[in-house]
Design an enzyme around this catalytic site. Sequence first.
Site, PDB file in Angstrom:
ATOM      1  N   GLU A   1       4.178 -12.346  -3.247  1.00 29.08           N
ATOM      2  CA  GLU A   1       5.078 -13.134  -4.095  1.00 29.08           C
ATOM      3  C   GLU A   1       5.945 -14.062  -3.251  1.00 29.08           C
ATOM      4  OE1 GLU A   1       4.508  -9.916  -4.034  1.00 29.08           O
ATOM      5  OE2 GLU A   1       4.988  -8.921  -5.915  1.00 29.08           O
TER       6      GLU A   1
ATOM      7  N   ASN B   1      -0.270 -11.233   0.659  1.00 31.71           N
ATOM      8  CA  ASN B   1       0.534 -10.531   1.656  1.00 31.71           C
ATOM      9  C   ASN B   1      -0.050 -10.766   3.048  1.00 31.71           C
ATOM     10  OD1 ASN B   1      -1.600  -8.871   0.740  1.00 31.71           O
ATOM     11  ND2 ASN B   1      -0.545  -6.989   1.272  1.00 31.71           N
TER      12      ASN B   1
ATOM     13  N   CYS C   1       8.009  -6.107  -5.754  1.00 31.78           N
ATOM     14  CA  CYS C   1       8.973  -5.198  -5.121  1.00 31.78           C
ATOM     15  C   CYS C   1      10.386  -5.748  -5.293  1.00 31.78           C
ATOM     16  CB  CYS C   1       8.645  -4.994  -3.643  1.00 31.78           C
ATOM     17  SG  CYS C   1       9.201  -6.346  -2.579  1.00 31.78           S
TER      18      CYS C   1
ATOM     19  N   GLU D   1       0.388  -9.164   6.790  1.00 36.06           N
ATOM     20  CA  GLU D   1       0.962  -8.061   7.564  1.00 36.06           C
ATOM     21  C   GLU D   1       0.964  -8.369   9.059  1.00 36.06           C
ATOM     22  OE1 GLU D   1      -1.159  -4.562   6.211  1.00 36.06           O
ATOM     23  OE2 GLU D   1      -0.062  -4.610   4.302  1.00 36.06           O
TER      24      GLU D   1
ATOM     25  N   CYS E   1       5.325 -10.074   1.576  1.00 35.81           N
ATOM     26  CA  CYS E   1       4.614  -9.844   0.307  1.00 35.81           C
ATOM     27  C   CYS E   1       3.978 -11.126  -0.228  1.00 35.81           C
ATOM     28  CB  CYS E   1       5.579  -9.341  -0.747  1.00 35.81           C
ATOM     29  SG  CYS E   1       6.257  -7.716  -0.439  1.00 35.81           S
TER      30      CYS E   1
HETATM   31  N1  THU Z   1       3.234  -5.924  -1.249  1.00 28.31           N
HETATM   32  C1  THU Z   1       3.186  -7.161  -1.849  1.00 28.31           C
HETATM   33  O1  THU Z   1       2.536  -8.091  -1.356  1.00 28.31           O
HETATM   34  N2  THU Z   1       3.889  -7.338  -3.002  1.00 28.31           N
HETATM   35  C2  THU Z   1       4.630  -6.363  -3.613  1.00 28.31           C
HETATM   36  O2  THU Z   1       5.336  -6.641  -4.567  1.00 28.31           O
HETATM   37  C3  THU Z   1       4.568  -4.982  -3.126  1.00 28.31           C
HETATM   38  C4  THU Z   1       4.000  -4.812  -1.751  1.00 28.31           C
HETATM   39  C5  THU Z   1       2.479  -5.734  -0.001  1.00 28.31           C
HETATM   40  C6  THU Z   1       3.328  -5.525   1.219  1.00 28.31           C
HETATM   41  C7  THU Z   1       2.389  -4.771   2.123  1.00 28.31           C
HETATM   42  O3  THU Z   1       1.587  -5.719   2.830  1.00 28.31           O
HETATM   43  C8  THU Z   1       1.486  -4.001   1.163  1.00 28.31           C
HETATM   44  O4  THU Z   1       1.666  -4.591  -0.109  1.00 28.31           O
HETATM   45  C9  THU Z   1       1.800  -2.519   1.067  1.00 28.31           C
HETATM   46  O5  THU Z   1       3.141  -2.309   0.797  1.00 28.31           O
END
Ligand code: THU
Length: 132
Positions: free
Chosen positions: A55, A42, A86, A44, A53
């Site tokens: 994935e 991920n 997600c 940000e 994310c």
């Molecule tokens: N996140 C992912 O990388 N994959 C997911 O399937 C769920 C959420 C990340 C997004 C964000 O940077 C952090 O987790 C918190 O939501």
Amino acid sequence: MKPRELMAEAVRARRRAYAPYSKFPVGAALLTRDGRVYHGCNVENASYGLAVCAERSAVWQAVSDGVREFTAIAVTARDGRGAPPCGSCRQVLNEFAPHLWVYWRDARGRILKRRLSELLPMAFGLRQLRAR
Ligand code: THU
């Protein structure tokens, strides 16, 4: 490649996560039909809503490299935290691999395994766009 091995790749991918805001690093390892593994983490941003994310990072990486056939993805967050993909990531994965195997871990570290079609039933996809 076994689920356990793909999960080990996801753990490696997670090391590169950029998650200073959520402090929830996630790693993904996407297995291609020809046996290659693409990592994703991920990423940000100070503008919170722009986070991508793990994935989807893995999918962007593979598709940018000309690869679109996938058989499995493993996802991991902090130890003891389960992290199934997600909803947005399920939709993106469905674009290329509706029958993908998805591996993640429960709070006790056991690997859970489901087909994407089970995690995203009755998905909207190319077929719907084409139907008259
Ligand atoms: N996140 C992912 O990388 N994959 C997911 O399937 C769920 C959420 C990340 C997004 C964000 O940077 C952090 O987790 C918190 O939501």
